[in-house]
Scaffold this active site. Sequence first.
Site, mmCIF file in Angstrom:
data_model
loop_
_atom_site.group_PDB
_atom_site.id
_atom_site.type_symbol
_atom_site.label_atom_id
_atom_site.label_comp_id
_atom_site.label_asym_id
_atom_site.label_seq_id
_atom_site.Cartn_x
_atom_site.Cartn_y
_atom_site.Cartn_z
ATOM 1 N N GLU A 198 0.827 -1.222 0.000
ATOM 2 C CA GLU A 198 0.000 0.000 0.000
ATOM 3 C C GLU A 198 0.853 1.261 0.000
ATOM 4 O O GLU A 198 0.419 2.311 -0.457
ATOM 5 C CB GLU A 198 -0.920 0.017 1.235
ATOM 6 C CG GLU A 198 -2.251 -0.666 0.977
ATOM 7 C CD GLU A 198 -3.300 -0.386 2.063
ATOM 8 O OE1 GLU A 198 -4.430 -0.827 1.873
ATOM 9 O OE2 GLU A 198 -3.001 0.261 3.082
ATOM 10 N N HIS A 221 8.398 -26.685 -1.616
ATOM 11 C CA HIS A 221 7.786 -27.795 -2.346
ATOM 12 C C HIS A 221 6.668 -27.305 -3.253
ATOM 13 O O HIS A 221 5.850 -28.090 -3.715
ATOM 14 C CB HIS A 221 7.282 -28.846 -1.352
ATOM 15 C CG HIS A 221 8.402 -29.441 -0.556
ATOM 16 N ND1 HIS A 221 8.936 -30.679 -0.807
ATOM 17 C CD2 HIS A 221 9.143 -28.922 0.469
ATOM 18 C CE1 HIS A 221 9.931 -30.910 0.029
ATOM 19 N NE2 HIS A 221 10.084 -29.861 0.817
ATOM 20 N N LYS A 244 -14.307 0.049 -3.741
ATOM 21 C CA LYS A 244 -15.388 0.420 -2.812
ATOM 22 C C LYS A 244 -16.480 1.183 -3.565
ATOM 23 O O LYS A 244 -17.672 0.942 -3.363
ATOM 24 C CB LYS A 244 -14.847 1.317 -1.691
ATOM 25 C CG LYS A 244 -13.916 0.605 -0.744
ATOM 26 C CD LYS A 244 -13.510 1.543 0.386
ATOM 27 C CE LYS A 244 -12.329 1.000 1.149
ATOM 28 N NZ LYS A 244 -11.721 1.979 2.047
HETATM 29 O O1 PA5 Z 1 -3.371 1.017 5.904
HETATM 30 C C1 PA5 Z 1 -4.494 1.464 5.711
HETATM 31 O O2 PA5 Z 1 -4.758 2.671 5.800
HETATM 32 C C2 PA5 Z 1 -5.653 0.534 5.385
HETATM 33 O O3 PA5 Z 1 -5.217 -0.766 5.178
HETATM 34 C C3 PA5 Z 1 -6.679 0.545 6.504
HETATM 35 O O4 PA5 Z 1 -6.051 0.149 7.685
HETATM 36 C C4 PA5 Z 1 -7.848 -0.369 6.197
HETATM 37 O O5 PA5 Z 1 -8.436 -0.029 4.978
HETATM 38 C C5 PA5 Z 1 -8.888 -0.303 7.299
HETATM 39 O O6 PA5 Z 1 -9.340 0.998 7.458
HETATM 40 P P1 PA5 Z 1 -10.120 1.464 8.749
HETATM 41 O O7 PA5 Z 1 -9.202 1.347 9.910
HETATM 42 O O8 PA5 Z 1 -10.506 2.872 8.461
HETATM 43 O O9 PA5 Z 1 -11.301 0.571 8.907
#
Ligand code: PA5
Length: 443
Positions: free
Chosen positions: A285, A306, A420
């Site tokens: 990310e 394996h 989303k």
């Molecule tokens: O690293 C990030 O920002 C994302 O992976 C969020 O942690 C994830 O989308 C969950 O978001 P939230 O904590 O708002 O539910």
Amino acid sequence: MIKLDITKALISADKIAAFECKVAEAQKALEEGTCAGNDFLGWLHLPSSITPEFIAEIQACANTLREMCDTVIVAGIGGSYLGARAVIEALSNSFQWLTNKGETPNILFAGNNIGEDYLYELTTYLKDKKFGVINISKSGTTTETALAFRLLKKQCEEQRGKEEARKVIVAVTDAKKGAARTTADKEGYTSFIIPDNVGGRFSVLTPVGLLPIAVAGFDIAALVKGAADMEAQTGIDVPFTENMCAQYAATRNALYADGKKIEILVNYQPKLHFMSEWWKQLYGESEGKDGKGIFPASVDFTTDLHSMGQWIQEGERTIFETVVSIATPEHTLLFPSDEENLDGLNFLAGKRVDEVNKNAELGTQLAHVDGGVPNMRILVDRLDEYHLGQLIYFFERACGISGLLIDVNPFNQPGVEAYKKNMFALLGKPGYEKETEAIKARL
Ligand code: PA5
């Protein structure tokens, strides 16, 4: 302290050194808060800023859940889930689930998928359990987590009564915004705040990770101490050649510039599986944007030797490996000798299982390096809270530096919104009418 070995990285010292200036600029930009995403730098000095009082506050809440629950469900996804699971699984008995005699609550995870069978099976399993819930969401509106929480809240209230449920449901969320905050305030749940300036994937050392880890019975003060010691060892004043984070960020980017587009994080301990999942999210990310970024993958060895071992040995040469190597296991198990020796394994009699594992590790490294796969190793003495704290901060800081080396904003994740928007449009969520029309026209 954990150590980084780049001697088998198959890249010249000059190519790594070429990143020194840029690493220094990245370190300065992080320190001075002048880089892209500078409103999300709260993780940088988080470990050293955590007070014993704050640890005690989290521990007190954890103790209540430990006393009142035989099972605790941690509802969260992405950064609101993976860090806690990584640490808990790394430290837990592999058979905790089967061997637990009730001395500590079983920790289960939900809100990280929308599998109907998963949620059906979980809620069915919980029917005769005295369970509690930690609802973790920074935005407080994440669909996966909110769906699971709605089911779990209702079931907890039905099974324990609303009053008691209030004592075993805890929220970890934003100070003001989001449905999780609204619900927590209205219901009077104990709640912890996720700081505005700490993004999800950098939040394991906030209550997001610390609370579930403490509920599982692990020493969060030692975890934070490990992270704080690593913070001190990798700061802006530590020279390039002695700074693990700088070396790791520079080496992986030198390899990337050389055409190695995929980094595989390798472990030889099944308990580290979720550490790799956390790492993949952190780097994926943070770096995968603007058409750039090393693809983070992972394998569990020797299991995956394996399966993926063949590809790694002889497939396209676009990969490098980073091995997390644990020096000493927590337990000792010796191979027995056998009079008949039908399996031919008497040459191992009297040796520790780990000696075989270590030779598998060394043998694999030699083979993969021979096969043209650059190898880095992260050497960790033990799998305990202190060393995991070091590992977490090491990867976080190196990730911040590394993202800046490829000129992306390491602290945003605009790409995760695309699915989303489509999902909400398809489901007919109020406010998405225009998108629903547009998407229908495409189907
Ligand atoms: O690293 C990030 O920002 C994302 O992976 C969020 O942690 C994830 O989308 C969950 O978001 P939230 O904590 O708002 O539910």
